[in-house]
Design a protein around this motif. Structure first.
Motif, mmCIF file in Angstrom:
data_model
loop_
_atom_site.group_PDB
_atom_site.id
_atom_site.type_symbol
_atom_site.label_atom_id
_atom_site.label_comp_id
_atom_site.label_asym_id
_atom_site.label_seq_id
_atom_site.Cartn_x
_atom_site.Cartn_y
_atom_site.Cartn_z
ATOM 1 N N LEU A 244 8.282 -8.990 6.654
ATOM 2 C CA LEU A 244 8.447 -7.847 5.767
ATOM 3 C C LEU A 244 9.424 -8.171 4.652
ATOM 4 O O LEU A 244 10.478 -8.763 4.888
ATOM 5 C CB LEU A 244 8.923 -6.622 6.561
ATOM 6 C CG LEU A 244 8.055 -6.189 7.740
ATOM 7 C CD1 LEU A 244 8.590 -4.888 8.335
ATOM 8 C CD2 LEU A 244 6.603 -6.038 7.335
ATOM 9 N N GLU A 245 9.062 -7.761 3.447
ATOM 10 C CA GLU A 245 9.885 -7.974 2.269
ATOM 11 C C GLU A 245 9.552 -6.888 1.252
ATOM 12 O O GLU A 245 8.535 -6.194 1.390
ATOM 13 C CB GLU A 245 9.633 -9.356 1.676
ATOM 14 C CG GLU A 245 8.190 -9.564 1.229
ATOM 15 C CD GLU A 245 7.920 -10.972 0.753
ATOM 16 O OE1 GLU A 245 7.629 -11.136 -0.459
ATOM 17 O OE2 GLU A 245 8.004 -11.901 1.595
ATOM 18 N N PRO A 246 10.373 -6.704 0.229
ATOM 19 C CA PRO A 246 10.050 -5.691 -0.779
ATOM 20 C C PRO A 246 8.768 -6.046 -1.534
ATOM 21 O O PRO A 246 8.624 -7.151 -2.055
ATOM 22 C CB PRO A 246 11.273 -5.733 -1.713
ATOM 23 C CG PRO A 246 12.375 -6.301 -0.889
ATOM 24 C CD PRO A 246 11.717 -7.291 0.024
ATOM 25 N N VAL A 247 7.816 -5.120 -1.556
ATOM 26 C CA VAL A 247 6.529 -5.335 -2.219
ATOM 27 C C VAL A 247 6.279 -4.183 -3.181
ATOM 28 O O VAL A 247 6.396 -3.018 -2.794
ATOM 29 C CB VAL A 247 5.374 -5.415 -1.201
ATOM 30 C CG1 VAL A 247 4.035 -5.563 -1.918
ATOM 31 C CG2 VAL A 247 5.590 -6.569 -0.232
ATOM 32 N N GLN A 248 5.921 -4.509 -4.424
ATOM 33 C CA GLN A 248 5.571 -3.460 -5.381
ATOM 34 C C GLN A 248 4.106 -3.096 -5.160
ATOM 35 O O GLN A 248 3.197 -3.835 -5.541
ATOM 36 C CB GLN A 248 5.800 -3.910 -6.827
ATOM 37 C CG GLN A 248 5.544 -2.786 -7.819
ATOM 38 C CD GLN A 248 5.942 -3.139 -9.236
ATOM 39 O OE1 GLN A 248 6.769 -4.025 -9.439
ATOM 40 N NE2 GLN A 248 5.370 -2.463 -10.203
ATOM 41 N N ILE A 249 3.902 -1.952 -4.546
ATOM 42 C CA ILE A 249 2.563 -1.537 -4.143
ATOM 43 C C ILE A 249 1.667 -1.304 -5.352
ATOM 44 O O ILE A 249 0.470 -1.642 -5.324
ATOM 45 C CB ILE A 249 2.647 -0.261 -3.274
ATOM 46 C CG1 ILE A 249 3.531 -0.502 -2.047
ATOM 47 C CG2 ILE A 249 1.265 0.179 -2.830
ATOM 48 C CD1 ILE A 249 3.033 -1.567 -1.112
ATOM 49 N N GLN B 101 8.813 -1.873 2.062
ATOM 50 C CA GLN B 101 9.038 -3.017 2.945
ATOM 51 C C GLN B 101 7.722 -3.334 3.642
ATOM 52 O O GLN B 101 7.259 -2.565 4.489
ATOM 53 C CB GLN B 101 10.121 -2.696 3.966
ATOM 54 C CG GLN B 101 11.536 -2.742 3.417
ATOM 55 C CD GLN B 101 11.959 -4.143 3.022
ATOM 56 O OE1 GLN B 101 12.324 -4.396 1.883
ATOM 57 N NE2 GLN B 101 11.903 -5.062 3.958
ATOM 58 N N ALA B 102 7.116 -4.434 3.285
ATOM 59 C CA ALA B 102 5.804 -4.757 3.822
ATOM 60 C C ALA B 102 5.561 -6.256 3.718
ATOM 61 O O ALA B 102 6.365 -7.002 3.165
ATOM 62 C CB ALA B 102 4.723 -3.980 3.073
ATOM 63 N N ASP B 103 4.430 -6.686 4.259
ATOM 64 C CA ASP B 103 3.990 -8.071 4.149
ATOM 65 C C ASP B 103 2.916 -8.122 3.062
ATOM 66 O O ASP B 103 1.882 -7.461 3.188
ATOM 67 C CB ASP B 103 3.431 -8.547 5.493
ATOM 68 C CG ASP B 103 3.016 -10.005 5.455
ATOM 69 O OD1 ASP B 103 2.013 -10.317 4.783
ATOM 70 O OD2 ASP B 103 3.678 -10.833 6.101
ATOM 71 N N ARG C 263 -5.231 8.012 4.564
ATOM 72 C CA ARG C 263 -3.887 7.935 3.994
ATOM 73 C C ARG C 263 -3.126 6.752 4.580
ATOM 74 O O ARG C 263 -3.072 6.577 5.795
ATOM 75 C CB ARG C 263 -3.110 9.221 4.263
ATOM 76 C CG ARG C 263 -3.743 10.463 3.644
ATOM 77 C CD ARG C 263 -3.063 11.723 4.137
ATOM 78 N NE ARG C 263 -1.680 11.811 3.703
ATOM 79 C CZ ARG C 263 -1.274 12.465 2.617
ATOM 80 N NH1 ARG C 263 -2.157 13.078 1.840
ATOM 81 N NH2 ARG C 263 -0.004 12.511 2.286
ATOM 82 N N CYS C 264 -2.542 5.933 3.679
ATOM 83 C CA CYS C 264 -1.645 4.852 4.070
ATOM 84 C C CYS C 264 -0.231 5.257 3.693
ATOM 85 O O CYS C 264 -0.011 5.746 2.580
ATOM 86 C CB CYS C 264 -1.982 3.558 3.327
ATOM 87 S SG CYS C 264 -3.558 2.843 3.761
ATOM 88 N N GLY C 265 0.709 5.017 4.568
ATOM 89 C CA GLY C 265 2.091 5.364 4.266
ATOM 90 C C GLY C 265 3.042 4.256 4.662
ATOM 91 O O GLY C 265 2.933 3.679 5.743
ATOM 92 N N TRP C 266 3.981 3.950 3.744
ATOM 93 C CA TRP C 266 5.036 2.979 4.023
ATOM 94 C C TRP C 266 6.385 3.616 3.739
ATOM 95 O O TRP C 266 6.492 4.521 2.876
ATOM 96 C CB TRP C 266 4.931 1.760 3.101
ATOM 97 C CG TRP C 266 3.727 0.899 3.274
ATOM 98 C CD1 TRP C 266 3.599 -0.204 4.065
ATOM 99 C CD2 TRP C 266 2.464 1.047 2.615
ATOM 100 N NE1 TRP C 266 2.343 -0.739 3.941
ATOM 101 C CE2 TRP C 266 1.627 0.013 3.052
ATOM 102 C CE3 TRP C 266 1.962 1.966 1.683
ATOM 103 C CZ2 TRP C 266 0.334 -0.152 2.619
ATOM 104 C CZ3 TRP C 266 0.666 1.823 1.248
ATOM 105 C CH2 TRP C 266 -0.139 0.768 1.709
ATOM 106 N N ASN C 267 7.390 3.163 4.413
ATOM 107 C CA ASN C 267 8.742 3.590 4.087
ATOM 108 C C ASN C 267 9.164 2.905 2.784
ATOM 109 O O ASN C 267 9.044 1.693 2.643
ATOM 110 C CB ASN C 267 9.728 3.217 5.206
ATOM 111 C CG ASN C 267 9.399 3.945 6.491
ATOM 112 O OD1 ASN C 267 8.998 5.102 6.477
ATOM 113 N ND2 ASN C 267 9.562 3.264 7.621
ATOM 114 N N ARG C 268 9.661 3.702 1.855
ATOM 115 C CA ARG C 268 10.037 3.130 0.557
ATOM 116 C C ARG C 268 11.299 2.301 0.699
ATOM 117 O O ARG C 268 12.246 2.673 1.364
ATOM 118 C CB ARG C 268 10.256 4.256 -0.463
ATOM 119 C CG ARG C 268 10.459 3.710 -1.886
ATOM 120 C CD ARG C 268 10.395 4.792 -2.922
ATOM 121 N NE ARG C 268 10.503 4.226 -4.255
ATOM 122 C CZ ARG C 268 10.488 4.934 -5.374
ATOM 123 N NH1 ARG C 268 10.357 6.250 -5.317
ATOM 124 N NH2 ARG C 268 10.596 4.351 -6.546
ATOM 125 N N SER C 269 11.287 1.154 0.043
ATOM 126 C CA SER C 269 12.428 0.232 0.112
ATOM 127 C C SER C 269 13.567 0.711 -0.765
ATOM 128 O O SER C 269 13.338 1.293 -1.822
ATOM 129 C CB SER C 269 11.973 -1.158 -0.315
ATOM 130 O OG SER C 269 13.037 -2.058 -0.303
#
Length: 299
Positions: free
Chosen positions: A153-158, A192-194, A293-299
C-alpha cells in the motif's frame, strides 16, 4: 474433648448438601455437552442451580457451542460453494474445449472450402483465447485469495489512474455504443492502495459494465465522508436482489443465457483485491439500476 454445636452441624449439612447439588449440576452440564458433541442434541447448555460460577461456566460453554455451530455452517457453505465452483468451472472449460474439438474435426473434412477453413480457424483462435483468459483468471483468483498474497500500500492518485484505464476502454465503449456519463472530480483524491491492484479492480469493473450494461451508464468519482468513492451505475432490469447478493461470488452468473461469455471471476477478483487493500466493494439495486461502489480510506 471437642464439642460441636448444632449451628456448626447445620452449616456442615448445608455445605455438604450444596456440594452434592453442585456435583449433580456438573454431571448434568457434562451430559449436555457430551450429547451436543455426539450430535444427539443441538441445544445450548442450561442450568438448574443458581450459582454465579456455574452460570459463567455455562455461558462460556454456550459461546463455544455458538462458535462450533457457526463453524459448521461456514464449512457446509464452503463445501457447497466449492462444489458449485467446480461444476461451473468444469462447464466453462468444457464449452470452449468442445467447440475447439468440433471445429478441428470440421477442418479435416475434404469438402471444406478455403473460406470455411479460414472461418473455422478464426473461431478456434477466438475460442482458445477465451479458454486462456478463463484459466488465467482462475489462477489469478486463487492467488489473490491466498493468505500469503500481500499488497504494497502506498499513496495513489485515484483520479489519474481512473482516467488512464478509462481511456484504454474507449474503443470497447464505442463498439457497444455506450456513452458513459462521467462525473469525476478534478480535486486530486489520494488513497492508500496498491497501484496495480487498483488498476485491476478498475479493469474488471469497467469490463463488467461494458459487457452487461443495457442503456445508460454513469461513472462518478468523489470524496464522501473523508473517503474516496468510485461509483458505477447502469441499467439492469434483469437483475434481482438475490443476483446482487451473490454478485461477487465465484462463478456466479445471473444471466444464464450469456454464461458462455462470462467467467463469474472478474468481480470476485475485484472484491478480493479491495479487501486486501482494506477497501470496500458493495453492490445494490436502485430504481432498476445496478450500483457498484468502491471505497478507500483517503490518504
Amino acid at each position: 474433648m471437642i464439642y460441636v454445636t448444632s449451628a456448626a452441624v447445620l452449616l456442615m449439612f448445608i455445605f455438604l448438601l450444596r456440594l452434592v447439588w453442585i456435583k449433580k449440576e456438573m454431571r448434568r452440564i457434562s451430559t449436555q455437552v457430551e450429547r451436543f458433541y455426539q450430535g444427539l442434541s443441538g441445544k445450548k447448555v442450561d442450568i438448574a442451580l443458581l450459582d454465579k460460577d456455574i452460570e459463567a461456566l455455562a455461558g462460556n460453554i454456550n459461546q463455544l457451542i455458538d462458535l462450533a455451530v457457526q463453524s459448521n455452517r461456514d464449512r457446509i457453505r464452503s463445501d457447497i460453494e466449492l462444489r458449485q465452483a467446480i461444476a461451473n468451472m468444469s462447464h466453462d472449460l468444457r464449452t470452449p474445449l468442445t467447440a475447439i474439438i468440433g471445429y478441428t474435426k470440421l477442418l479435416g473434412a475434404n469438402s471444406v472450402t478455403v473460406e470455411k477453413r479460414e472461418e473455422y480457424l478464426s473461431i478456434i483462435r477466438a475460442t482458445a483465447d477465451r479458454l486462456h483468459t478463463l484459466l488465467h483468471e482462475f489462477f489469478e483468483l486463487s492467488l489473490v485469495q491466498s493468505a500469503d498474497y500481500q499488497l504494497k500500500l502506498e499513496p495513489v492518485q485515484i483520479n489519474a489512474l481512473l482516467w488512464e484505464v478509462l481511456t484504454g476502454f474507449y474503443d470497447q465503449f464505442v463498439e457497444r455504443r455506450l456513452e458513459p456519463e462521467l462525473n469525476i472530480t478534478d480535486e486530486p483524491l489520494i488513497a492508500q492502495a496498491d497501484p496495480s491492484a487498483v488498476r485491476r479492480v478498475f479493469e474488471n469493473l469497467i469490463g463488467n459494465v461494458i459487457r452487461h450494461a443495457t442503456g445508460k451508464v454513469a461513472i462518478s468519482l468523489k470524496q464522501e465522508e473523508g473517503n474516496v468513492v468510485l461509483i458505477f451505475r447502469n441499467e439492469a432490469a434483469n437483475l434481482s436482489e438475490q443476483d446482487v447478493d451473490h454478485l461477487f461470488d465465484r462463478f456466479y452468473t445471473a444471466d444464464r443465457s450469456r454464461s458462455s461469455r462470462r467467467t463469474g471471476l472478474g468481480l470476485s477478483i475485484a472484491y478480493s483485491l479491495m479487501s486486501k487493500m482494506d477497501g470496500r466493494l458493495t453492490a445494490g439495486l436502485q430504481d432498476g439500476c445496478l450500483e457498484i461502489r468502491c471505497g478507500w480510506n483517503r490518504s
